[in-house]
Design a protein around this motif. Structure first.
Motif, PDB file in Angstrom:
ATOM      1  N   LYS B  11       0.848  -1.135   0.267  1.00 33.15           N
ATOM      2  CA  LYS B  11      -0.297   0.158   0.147  1.00 33.15           C
ATOM      3  C   LYS B  11       1.023   1.464   0.233  1.00 33.15           C
ATOM      4  N   GLY B  12       0.307   2.357  -0.839  1.00 33.41           N
ATOM      5  CA  GLY B  12       1.077   3.608  -1.092  1.00 33.41           C
ATOM      6  C   GLY B  12       0.860   4.577   0.510  1.00 33.41           C
ATOM      7  N   GLY B  13       1.627   5.283   0.731  1.00 38.92           N
ATOM      8  CA  GLY B  13       1.658   6.092   1.769  1.00 38.92           C
ATOM      9  C   GLY B  13       1.426   6.051   3.494  1.00 38.92           C
ATOM     10  N   VAL B  14       2.426   4.564   3.720  1.00 40.03           N
ATOM     11  CA  VAL B  14       2.250   4.925   4.630  1.00 40.03           C
ATOM     12  C   VAL B  14       3.587   4.508   5.554  1.00 40.03           C
ATOM     13  N   GLY B  15       4.063   5.360   5.292  1.00 42.06           N
ATOM     14  CA  GLY B  15       5.696   5.960   5.772  1.00 42.06           C
ATOM     15  C   GLY B  15       6.682   4.640   5.322  1.00 42.06           C
ATOM     16  N   LYS B  16       6.462   4.530   4.119  1.00 50.19           N
ATOM     17  CA  LYS B  16       8.318   3.853   3.893  1.00 50.19           C
ATOM     18  C   LYS B  16       9.298   4.354   3.671  1.00 50.19           C
ATOM     19  N   THR B  17       8.538   5.509   2.664  1.00 49.27           N
ATOM     20  CA  THR B  17       9.943   7.313   2.624  1.00 49.27           C
ATOM     21  C   THR B  17      10.607   6.959   4.074  1.00 49.27           C
ATOM     22  N   THR B  18       9.339   7.911   4.696  1.00 49.89           N
ATOM     23  CA  THR B  18       9.712   7.908   5.934  1.00 49.89           C
ATOM     24  C   THR B  18      11.175   7.124   6.737  1.00 49.89           C
ATOM     25  N   THR B  19      10.282   5.762   6.436  1.00 48.63           N
ATOM     26  CA  THR B  19      11.351   4.841   7.436  1.00 48.63           C
ATOM     27  C   THR B  19      12.034   4.807   6.471  1.00 48.63           C
ATOM     28  N   PHE B  39      13.928   3.828  -5.153  1.00 48.23           N
ATOM     29  CA  PHE B  39      13.335   2.471  -6.553  1.00 48.23           C
ATOM     30  C   PHE B  39      11.717   3.539  -6.467  1.00 48.23           C
ATOM     31  N   ASP B  40      11.732   5.143  -6.546  1.00 51.26           N
ATOM     32  CA  ASP B  40      10.401   4.897  -6.985  1.00 51.26           C
ATOM     33  C   ASP B  40      10.459   6.421  -7.523  1.00 51.26           C
ATOM     34  N   VAL B  41      10.771   5.808  -9.138  1.00 52.93           N
ATOM     35  CA  VAL B  41      11.111   6.326 -10.316  1.00 52.93           C
ATOM     36  C   VAL B  41       9.793   6.895 -11.025  1.00 52.93           C
ATOM     37  N   THR B 181       3.453   2.145  11.912  1.00 49.59           N
ATOM     38  CA  THR B 181       3.431   2.890  12.300  1.00 49.59           C
ATOM     39  C   THR B 181       2.550   3.698  12.341  1.00 49.59           C
ATOM     40  N   ARG B 182       2.186   4.728  12.439  1.00 47.93           N
ATOM     41  CA  ARG B 182       1.171   5.883  12.304  1.00 47.93           C
ATOM     42  C   ARG B 182       0.513   5.007  13.472  1.00 47.93           C
ATOM     43  N   TYR B 183       1.057   4.757  14.349  1.00 50.29           N
ATOM     44  CA  TYR B 183       0.123   3.688  15.723  1.00 50.29           C
ATOM     45  C   TYR B 183      -0.321   4.648  16.603  1.00 50.29           C
ATOM     46  N   VAL B 210       7.031  -0.189  16.338  1.00 49.54           N
ATOM     47  CA  VAL B 210       6.330   0.278  16.139  1.00 49.54           C
ATOM     48  C   VAL B 210       6.345   2.004  16.840  1.00 49.54           C
ATOM     49  N   ILE B 211       6.011   2.984  15.360  1.00 46.62           N
ATOM     50  CA  ILE B 211       5.827   4.094  15.710  1.00 46.62           C
ATOM     51  C   ILE B 211       5.165   4.510  15.622  1.00 46.62           C
ATOM     52  N   PRO B 212       4.683   5.791  16.869  1.00 48.43           N
ATOM     53  CA  PRO B 212       3.856   6.531  16.620  1.00 48.43           C
ATOM     54  C   PRO B 212       3.237   7.489  15.738  1.00 48.43           C
ATOM     55  N   GLU B 213       2.454   7.924  15.746  1.00 44.60           N
ATOM     56  CA  GLU B 213       1.225   8.096  15.171  1.00 44.60           C
ATOM     57  C   GLU B 213       2.092  10.035  15.285  1.00 44.60           C
ATOM     58  N   SER B 214       2.620  10.985  14.712  1.00 40.96           N
ATOM     59  CA  SER B 214       3.662  11.645  15.079  1.00 40.96           C
ATOM     60  C   SER B 214       3.672  13.290  14.790  1.00 40.96           C
ATOM     61  N   GLN B 215       3.500  14.038  14.684  1.00 41.55           N
ATOM     62  CA  GLN B 215       3.611  15.859  13.977  1.00 41.55           C
ATOM     63  C   GLN B 215       4.782  15.899  14.462  1.00 41.55           C
ATOM     64  N   ALA B 216       5.856  14.858  15.051  1.00 44.51           N
ATOM     65  CA  ALA B 216       6.672  15.262  14.439  1.00 44.51           C
ATOM     66  C   ALA B 216       7.705  14.615  13.366  1.00 44.51           C
ATOM     67  N   VAL B 217       6.722  14.088  12.563  1.00 45.19           N
ATOM     68  CA  VAL B 217       7.569  13.622  11.385  1.00 45.19           C
ATOM     69  C   VAL B 217       7.054  14.884  10.508  1.00 45.19           C
ATOM     70  N   LEU B 218       5.640  15.245  10.997  1.00 42.30           N
ATOM     71  CA  LEU B 218       5.590  15.981   9.818  1.00 42.30           C
ATOM     72  C   LEU B 218       6.486  17.758   9.374  1.00 42.30           C
ATOM     73  N   ALA B 220       9.370  16.814  10.476  1.00 40.51           N
ATOM     74  CA  ALA B 220      10.855  17.249  10.422  1.00 40.51           C
ATOM     75  C   ALA B 220      10.414  16.565   8.402  1.00 40.51           C
ATOM     76  N   SER B 221      10.130  16.177   7.404  1.00 39.20           N
ATOM     77  CA  SER B 221      10.083  16.130   6.551  1.00 39.20           C
ATOM     78  C   SER B 221       9.331  17.464   5.583  1.00 39.20           C
ATOM     79  N   ASN B 222       9.452  18.706   7.048  1.00 35.36           N
ATOM     80  CA  ASN B 222       8.931  19.839   6.473  1.00 35.36           C
ATOM     81  C   ASN B 222      10.734  20.336   6.559  1.00 35.36           C
TER      82      ASN B 222
HETATM   83  N1  LIG Z   1       4.998   8.259  12.302  1.00 37.66           N
HETATM   84  C1  LIG Z   1       3.701   8.904  11.364  1.00 37.66           C
HETATM   85  N2  LIG Z   1       3.534  10.293  12.322  1.00 37.66           N
HETATM   86  C2  LIG Z   1       2.337  10.795  11.645  1.00 37.66           C
HETATM   87  N3  LIG Z   1       3.027  10.968  10.046  1.00 37.66           N
HETATM   88  C3  LIG Z   1       3.249  10.297   9.272  1.00 37.66           C
HETATM   89  C4  LIG Z   1       4.115   9.187   9.925  1.00 37.66           C
HETATM   90  N4  LIG Z   1       4.391   8.183   9.123  1.00 37.66           N
HETATM   91  C5  LIG Z   1       4.324   8.933   8.113  1.00 37.66           C
HETATM   92  N5  LIG Z   1       4.122   9.904   7.679  1.00 37.66           N
HETATM   93  C6  LIG Z   1       3.738  10.976   7.274  1.00 37.66           C
HETATM   94  O1  LIG Z   1       2.653   9.590   6.126  1.00 37.66           O
HETATM   95  C7  LIG Z   1       2.848  10.383   5.005  1.00 37.66           C
HETATM   96  C8  LIG Z   1       3.145   8.996   3.748  1.00 37.66           C
HETATM   97  O2  LIG Z   1       4.500   9.095   4.056  1.00 37.66           O
HETATM   98  P1  LIG Z   1       5.563   8.671   3.566  1.00 37.66           P
HETATM   99  O3  LIG Z   1       6.389   9.531   2.081  1.00 37.66           O
HETATM  100  O4  LIG Z   1       6.674   8.099   4.544  1.00 37.66           O
HETATM  101  O5  LIG Z   1       5.200   7.064   2.744  1.00 37.66           O
HETATM  102  P2  LIG Z   1       5.212   6.011   2.065  1.00 37.66           P
HETATM  103  O6  LIG Z   1       5.048   5.015   2.270  1.00 37.66           O
HETATM  104  O7  LIG Z   1       6.804   5.745   1.288  1.00 37.66           O
HETATM  105  O8  LIG Z   1       4.902   6.240   0.862  1.00 37.66           O
HETATM  106  P3  LIG Z   1       4.751   6.779  -1.120  1.00 37.66           P
HETATM  107  O9  LIG Z   1       3.801   5.209  -1.240  1.00 37.66           O
HETATM  108  O10 LIG Z   1       3.328   7.349  -1.226  1.00 37.66           O
HETATM  109  O11 LIG Z   1       6.439   6.368  -1.072  1.00 37.66           O
HETATM  110  C9  LIG Z   1       3.438  11.408   4.721  1.00 37.66           C
HETATM  111  O12 LIG Z   1       2.894  12.882   4.380  1.00 37.66           O
HETATM  112  C10 LIG Z   1       4.074  11.578   5.985  1.00 37.66           C
HETATM  113  O13 LIG Z   1       4.960  12.218   6.607  1.00 37.66           O
END
Ligand SMILES: Nc1ncnc2c1ncn2[C@@H]1O[C@H](COP(=O)(O)OP(=O)(O)OP(=O)(O)O)[C@@H](O)[C@H]1O
Ligand SMILES: [Mg+2]
Lengths: 84, 270
Positions: B11-19, B39-41, B181-183, B210-218, B220-222
């Motif tokens: 699934k997309g957008g779950v936190g792979k790149t953050t991780t 690898f996300d060409v 993640t986003r727990y 287990v990574i909690p849902e956190s404002q810190a992630v946003l 950090a990406s900012n």
């Molecule tokens: N632990 C967290 N708490 C809050 N927000 C998070 C957390 N982990 C990820 N996010 C947010 O979720 C979004 C998607 O994260 P990310 O880009 O890492 O996912 P991805 O799996 O790489 O997405 P894609 O499939 O599009 O490559 C981002 O906006 C990121 O800030």
């Protein structure tokens, strides 16, 4: 949670519904895994054929490929509904 | 020895790149020479999360095609010693990522003495994700406590067990560990979110963290700074624990329960 939620009758929590649904779907998807790529398709088509004769639900047809002493066995399990 | 690790999810957008960013940074912080590859060409984002987007000149496809050599393609991180980033290309078509090409890049990184190569997989279970996973020795499966993410993780696990080079060579499944993640402990406690036990039970793989849902992630990406560098934050600490476990340390899981509310909060709180 407020005091009111303790007084209200307990509804089933959505997380436990989610867990149950996941357990079922994941088990089903795992059953065709590791076998040839046509297994899921075969399962679908078999289900359609069975349904022409008997009303069965989605999980009624189970297809599995097993290997036993160098021999591949295609195992079909069709669960028919209980007779009235 | 170089270890290739794929960070994947289905699934997309779950936190792979953050991780990927956090894991690579954490490994390098501990003195392990590490490269993280996007690898996300077509949808590169790792450069932004790592804060090196303005230093990108060449990318993975350039290196594969020979427009640039590996040293030219690699971006050396400015904060952490021993950390390198190889960005994805923004425009070119996905077919440029051939397995032969990737293998050459990975061999080059091995020759440079990389200890870890982290592969940030694109979403999906198609070619892009398969390519990112193909050469992996190990996988980190990123999952959110939510039905579609768990199901997709299970499908990715199935794919990992048959479609990697190791599997094809008969060396069996590569080890795969779960990073949830986003727990949100509050929502778990109120029965609205799958718990870590639920997800572990369904997927039946080892838990890395287990990574909690956190404002810190946003935040950090900012800022373009991997969240693991934010030592004060819950998510940063949770990622740091996960990196330690990744390296074999035993660390207790934290941030699994909500901050305790007083009686007043429990009676009248939301
Ligand atoms: N632990 C967290 N708490 C809050 N927000 C998070 C957390 N982990 C990820 N996010 C947010 O979720 C979004 C998607 O994260 P990310 O880009 O890492 O996912 P991805 O799996 O790489 O997405 P894609 O499939 O599009 O490559 C981002 O906006 C990121 O800030
Ligand atoms: Mg990503």
């Amino acid at each position: 949670m407020s005091i009111f939620s303790y007084l209200l009758p307990k509804k089933e929590k959505s997380a436990s519904v989610a867990k149950e649904r996941l357990q079922i779907i994941v088990a089903r998807e795992r059953s065709t895994r590791g076998g040839p790529d046509y297994l899921p398709q075969l399962q679908e088509e078999l289900l359609m054929v069975v349904r022409k004769y008997v009303p069965v639900d989605q999980d009624a047809v189970n297809v599995q490929m097993d290997r036993e002493s160098g021999c591949e066995i295609l195992e079909l399990n069709i669960t028919l509904p209980e007779q009235e | 020895m170089t270890k290739i690790v794929v960070v994947t999810s289905g699934k997309g957008g779950v936190g792979k790149t953050t991780t990927s960013a956090a894991l690579a940074t954490g490994l390098a912080q501990r003195g392990h020479k590490t490269t993280v590859i996007d690898f996300d060409v077509g949808l590169r984002n790792l450069d932004l999360i790592m804060g090196c987007e303005r230093r990108v000149v060449y990318d993975l496809v350039n290196v594969i095609n020979g427009d640039a050599n590996l040293k030219q393609g690699l971006i050396k991180d400015k904060r952490v010693e021993d950390l390198y980033i190889l960005p994805a290309s923004q425009t070119r078509d996905k077919d440029a990522l051939t397995l032969e090409g990737i293998e050459k890049v990975l061999d080059g990184l091995k020759e440079m003495g990389m200890e870890y190569i982290i592969c940030d997989s694109p979403a999906g279970i198609e070619k892009g994700a398969l390519t990112a996973a193909y050469f992996a020795d190990e996988a980190v499966v990123v999952t959110n406590p939510e039905v579609s993410s768990v199901r997709d993780s299970d499908r990715i696990l199935g794919i990992l067990s048959s479609k990697t080079r190791k599997a094809e060579q008969g060396e069996g499944d590569i080890p795969a560990r779960l990073l949830l993640t986003r727990y949100s402990p509050e929502r778990v406690e109120s029965g609205q979110m799958l718990s870590v036990e639920d997800v572990k039970e369904i997927l039946a793989i080892d838990l890395l963290g287990v990574i909690p849902e956190s404002q810190a992630v946003l935040n950090a990406s900012n800022a373009g700074s991997p969240v693991i560098l934010d030592r004060e934050s819950d998510a940063g600490q949770a990622y740091d624990d996960s990196v330690a476990r990744f390296l074999g340390e035993t660390r207790e899981h934290r941030f699994l329960t909500s901050a305790k509310k007083g009686l007043f909060g429990r009676l009248f709180g939301g």
